[in-house]
Design a protein around this motif. Sequence first.
Motif, PDB file in Angstrom:
ATOM      1  N   MET A 125      -8.805  -3.123  33.301  1.00 15.09           N
ATOM      2  CA  MET A 125      -7.286  -3.525  33.814  1.00 15.09           C
ATOM      3  C   MET A 125      -7.269  -4.813  34.616  1.00 15.09           C
ATOM      4  O   MET A 125      -8.262  -5.316  35.286  1.00 15.09           O
ATOM      5  CB  MET A 125      -7.039  -2.451  34.859  1.00 15.09           C
ATOM      6  CG  MET A 125      -6.207  -1.323  34.477  1.00 15.09           C
ATOM      7  SD  MET A 125      -5.486  -0.583  35.844  1.00 15.09           S
ATOM      8  CE  MET A 125      -4.221   0.625  34.916  1.00 15.09           C
ATOM      9  N   ILE A 126      -6.299  -5.847  34.518  1.00 14.09           N
ATOM     10  CA  ILE A 126      -6.111  -6.938  35.204  1.00 14.09           C
ATOM     11  C   ILE A 126      -4.881  -6.740  36.122  1.00 14.09           C
ATOM     12  O   ILE A 126      -3.529  -6.651  35.466  1.00 14.09           O
ATOM     13  CB  ILE A 126      -5.891  -8.057  34.027  1.00 14.09           C
ATOM     14  CG1 ILE A 126      -7.127  -7.955  33.091  1.00 14.09           C
ATOM     15  CG2 ILE A 126      -5.530  -9.273  34.668  1.00 14.09           C
ATOM     16  CD1 ILE A 126      -6.982  -8.959  32.000  1.00 14.09           C
ATOM     17  N   GLY A 127      -5.043  -6.821  37.169  1.00  8.91           N
ATOM     18  CA  GLY A 127      -3.666  -6.636  38.267  1.00  8.91           C
ATOM     19  C   GLY A 127      -2.883  -5.390  37.983  1.00  8.91           C
ATOM     20  O   GLY A 127      -1.500  -5.630  38.082  1.00  8.91           O
ATOM     21  N   GLY A 128      -3.325  -4.317  37.571  1.00 15.28           N
ATOM     22  CA  GLY A 128      -2.721  -3.207  37.087  1.00 15.28           C
ATOM     23  C   GLY A 128      -2.251  -3.154  35.771  1.00 15.28           C
ATOM     24  O   GLY A 128      -1.293  -2.248  35.393  1.00 15.28           O
ATOM     25  N   ILE A 129      -2.595  -4.206  35.145  1.00 19.80           N
ATOM     26  CA  ILE A 129      -1.826  -4.237  33.820  1.00 19.80           C
ATOM     27  C   ILE A 129      -3.151  -3.943  32.598  1.00 19.80           C
ATOM     28  O   ILE A 129      -4.496  -4.262  32.923  1.00 19.80           O
ATOM     29  CB  ILE A 129      -1.495  -5.531  33.368  1.00 19.80           C
ATOM     30  CG1 ILE A 129      -0.224  -5.856  33.977  1.00 19.80           C
ATOM     31  CG2 ILE A 129      -1.311  -5.797  31.932  1.00 19.80           C
ATOM     32  CD1 ILE A 129       0.123  -7.486  33.782  1.00 19.80           C
ATOM     33  N   THR A 130      -2.747  -2.993  31.962  1.00 21.28           N
ATOM     34  CA  THR A 130      -3.803  -2.607  30.906  1.00 21.28           C
ATOM     35  C   THR A 130      -3.632  -3.425  29.529  1.00 21.28           C
ATOM     36  O   THR A 130      -2.511  -3.420  28.859  1.00 21.28           O
ATOM     37  CB  THR A 130      -3.715  -0.912  30.290  1.00 21.28           C
ATOM     38  OG1 THR A 130      -3.648  -0.131  31.482  1.00 21.28           O
ATOM     39  CG2 THR A 130      -4.774  -0.657  29.256  1.00 21.28           C
ATOM     40  N   PRO A 131      -4.733  -4.471  29.378  1.00 25.53           N
ATOM     41  CA  PRO A 131      -4.500  -5.306  28.184  1.00 25.53           C
ATOM     42  C   PRO A 131      -4.580  -4.679  26.961  1.00 25.53           C
ATOM     43  O   PRO A 131      -5.378  -3.808  26.717  1.00 25.53           O
ATOM     44  CB  PRO A 131      -5.506  -6.467  28.461  1.00 25.53           C
ATOM     45  CG  PRO A 131      -6.849  -5.771  29.365  1.00 25.53           C
ATOM     46  CD  PRO A 131      -5.877  -4.565  30.265  1.00 25.53           C
ATOM     47  N   LEU A 132      -3.927  -5.105  25.896  1.00 26.21           N
ATOM     48  CA  LEU A 132      -4.028  -4.609  24.362  1.00 26.21           C
ATOM     49  C   LEU A 132      -4.784  -5.851  23.774  1.00 26.21           C
ATOM     50  O   LEU A 132      -5.024  -6.698  24.243  1.00 26.21           O
ATOM     51  CB  LEU A 132      -2.475  -4.602  24.036  1.00 26.21           C
ATOM     52  CG  LEU A 132      -1.490  -3.529  24.810  1.00 26.21           C
ATOM     53  CD1 LEU A 132      -0.385  -3.569  24.299  1.00 26.21           C
ATOM     54  CD2 LEU A 132      -2.179  -2.220  24.773  1.00 26.21           C
ATOM     55  N   THR A 133      -5.270  -5.577  22.655  1.00 23.19           N
ATOM     56  CA  THR A 133      -6.265  -6.186  21.729  1.00 23.19           C
ATOM     57  C   THR A 133      -5.136  -7.293  21.302  1.00 23.19           C
ATOM     58  O   THR A 133      -4.046  -7.032  20.623  1.00 23.19           O
ATOM     59  CB  THR A 133      -6.710  -5.544  20.710  1.00 23.19           C
ATOM     60  OG1 THR A 133      -7.647  -4.727  21.352  1.00 23.19           O
ATOM     61  CG2 THR A 133      -7.713  -6.547  19.782  1.00 23.19           C
ATOM     62  N   VAL A 134      -5.590  -8.710  21.516  1.00 26.34           N
ATOM     63  CA  VAL A 134      -4.733  -9.880  20.863  1.00 26.34           C
ATOM     64  C   VAL A 134      -5.470 -10.105  19.582  1.00 26.34           C
ATOM     65  O   VAL A 134      -6.330 -10.207  19.358  1.00 26.34           O
ATOM     66  CB  VAL A 134      -4.986 -10.975  21.910  1.00 26.34           C
ATOM     67  CG1 VAL A 134      -4.353 -12.182  21.006  1.00 26.34           C
ATOM     68  CG2 VAL A 134      -4.532 -11.058  23.182  1.00 26.34           C
ATOM     69  N   THR A 135      -4.365 -10.046  18.527  1.00 22.20           N
ATOM     70  CA  THR A 135      -4.603  -9.836  17.038  1.00 22.20           C
ATOM     71  C   THR A 135      -4.358 -11.293  16.649  1.00 22.20           C
ATOM     72  O   THR A 135      -3.739 -12.203  17.232  1.00 22.20           O
ATOM     73  CB  THR A 135      -3.686  -8.901  16.230  1.00 22.20           C
ATOM     74  OG1 THR A 135      -2.414  -9.601  16.325  1.00 22.20           O
ATOM     75  CG2 THR A 135      -3.950  -7.557  16.924  1.00 22.20           C
ATOM     76  N   PRO A 136      -4.695 -11.764  15.448  1.00 29.40           N
ATOM     77  CA  PRO A 136      -4.405 -13.027  14.479  1.00 29.40           C
ATOM     78  C   PRO A 136      -2.799 -13.145  14.532  1.00 29.40           C
ATOM     79  O   PRO A 136      -2.610 -14.235  14.783  1.00 29.40           O
ATOM     80  CB  PRO A 136      -5.386 -13.025  13.310  1.00 29.40           C
ATOM     81  CG  PRO A 136      -6.359 -12.137  13.564  1.00 29.40           C
ATOM     82  CD  PRO A 136      -6.124 -11.091  14.640  1.00 29.40           C
ATOM     83  N   ALA A 137      -2.109 -12.169  14.418  1.00 28.39           N
ATOM     84  CA  ALA A 137      -0.790 -12.124  14.272  1.00 28.39           C
ATOM     85  C   ALA A 137      -0.079 -12.617  15.651  1.00 28.39           C
ATOM     86  O   ALA A 137       0.866 -13.354  15.662  1.00 28.39           O
ATOM     87  CB  ALA A 137      -0.346 -11.012  13.745  1.00 28.39           C
TER      88      ALA A 137
END
Length: 142
Positions: free
Chosen positions: A1-13
Motif C-alpha cells: 500500500m502507498i498512502g492507503g492506495i493499493t497499487p496495481l501492476t503497471v503493464t507495457p500498455a
Amino acid sequence: MIGGITPLTVTPADEELAQASIDIIEILFKPNFHAVGAALRTKSGKLYTAVHLEAGIGRIAVCAEAIVLGKAISEGETEFDAIVAALHQDDGKVNVCSPCGMCRELLTDYQKDIDVILLENGKLLKCKMMDLLPLKYSGVGT
C-alpha cells in the motif's frame, strides 16, 4: 500500500498510454492555452488523446481528462479502462500528473472502476480512481 492506495501492476500498455499523454502535450503545448494532455484507453483497447483548454476566465477552462472522455463518448465508446494526464511545466519538463478532484468525480460518474496512472517517486503507479476519491459525491437527495 502507498498512502492507503493499493497499487496495481503497471503493464507495457499502461506505459504506452502514459507516453501518449506526454506526446500529445509535447506536440500541442501552447503557453496560456494548452499545458495538460490526457490519454484514455477504452475496454476495447482503443486509445484517445486530448489537451486541456485554458480560458481567460479560469472557471470556464476545461480539463484534458474531460475532453478526452467526451471525445471517446462522441465516437460511441461507453466502457473505459484507464486514463492518464501529463503536465507541461514552466521549465519545459513534461511529467505524468494526478487528475484534479473534478476530473476524479467526472470519470467515476462514467466508469467507477477506471484505472488511473500517476507518478509516485519518479515511477508510474496505477490504481483504481475510486482509491483517490473516498466517499464520492452521490448527488443531492440521494
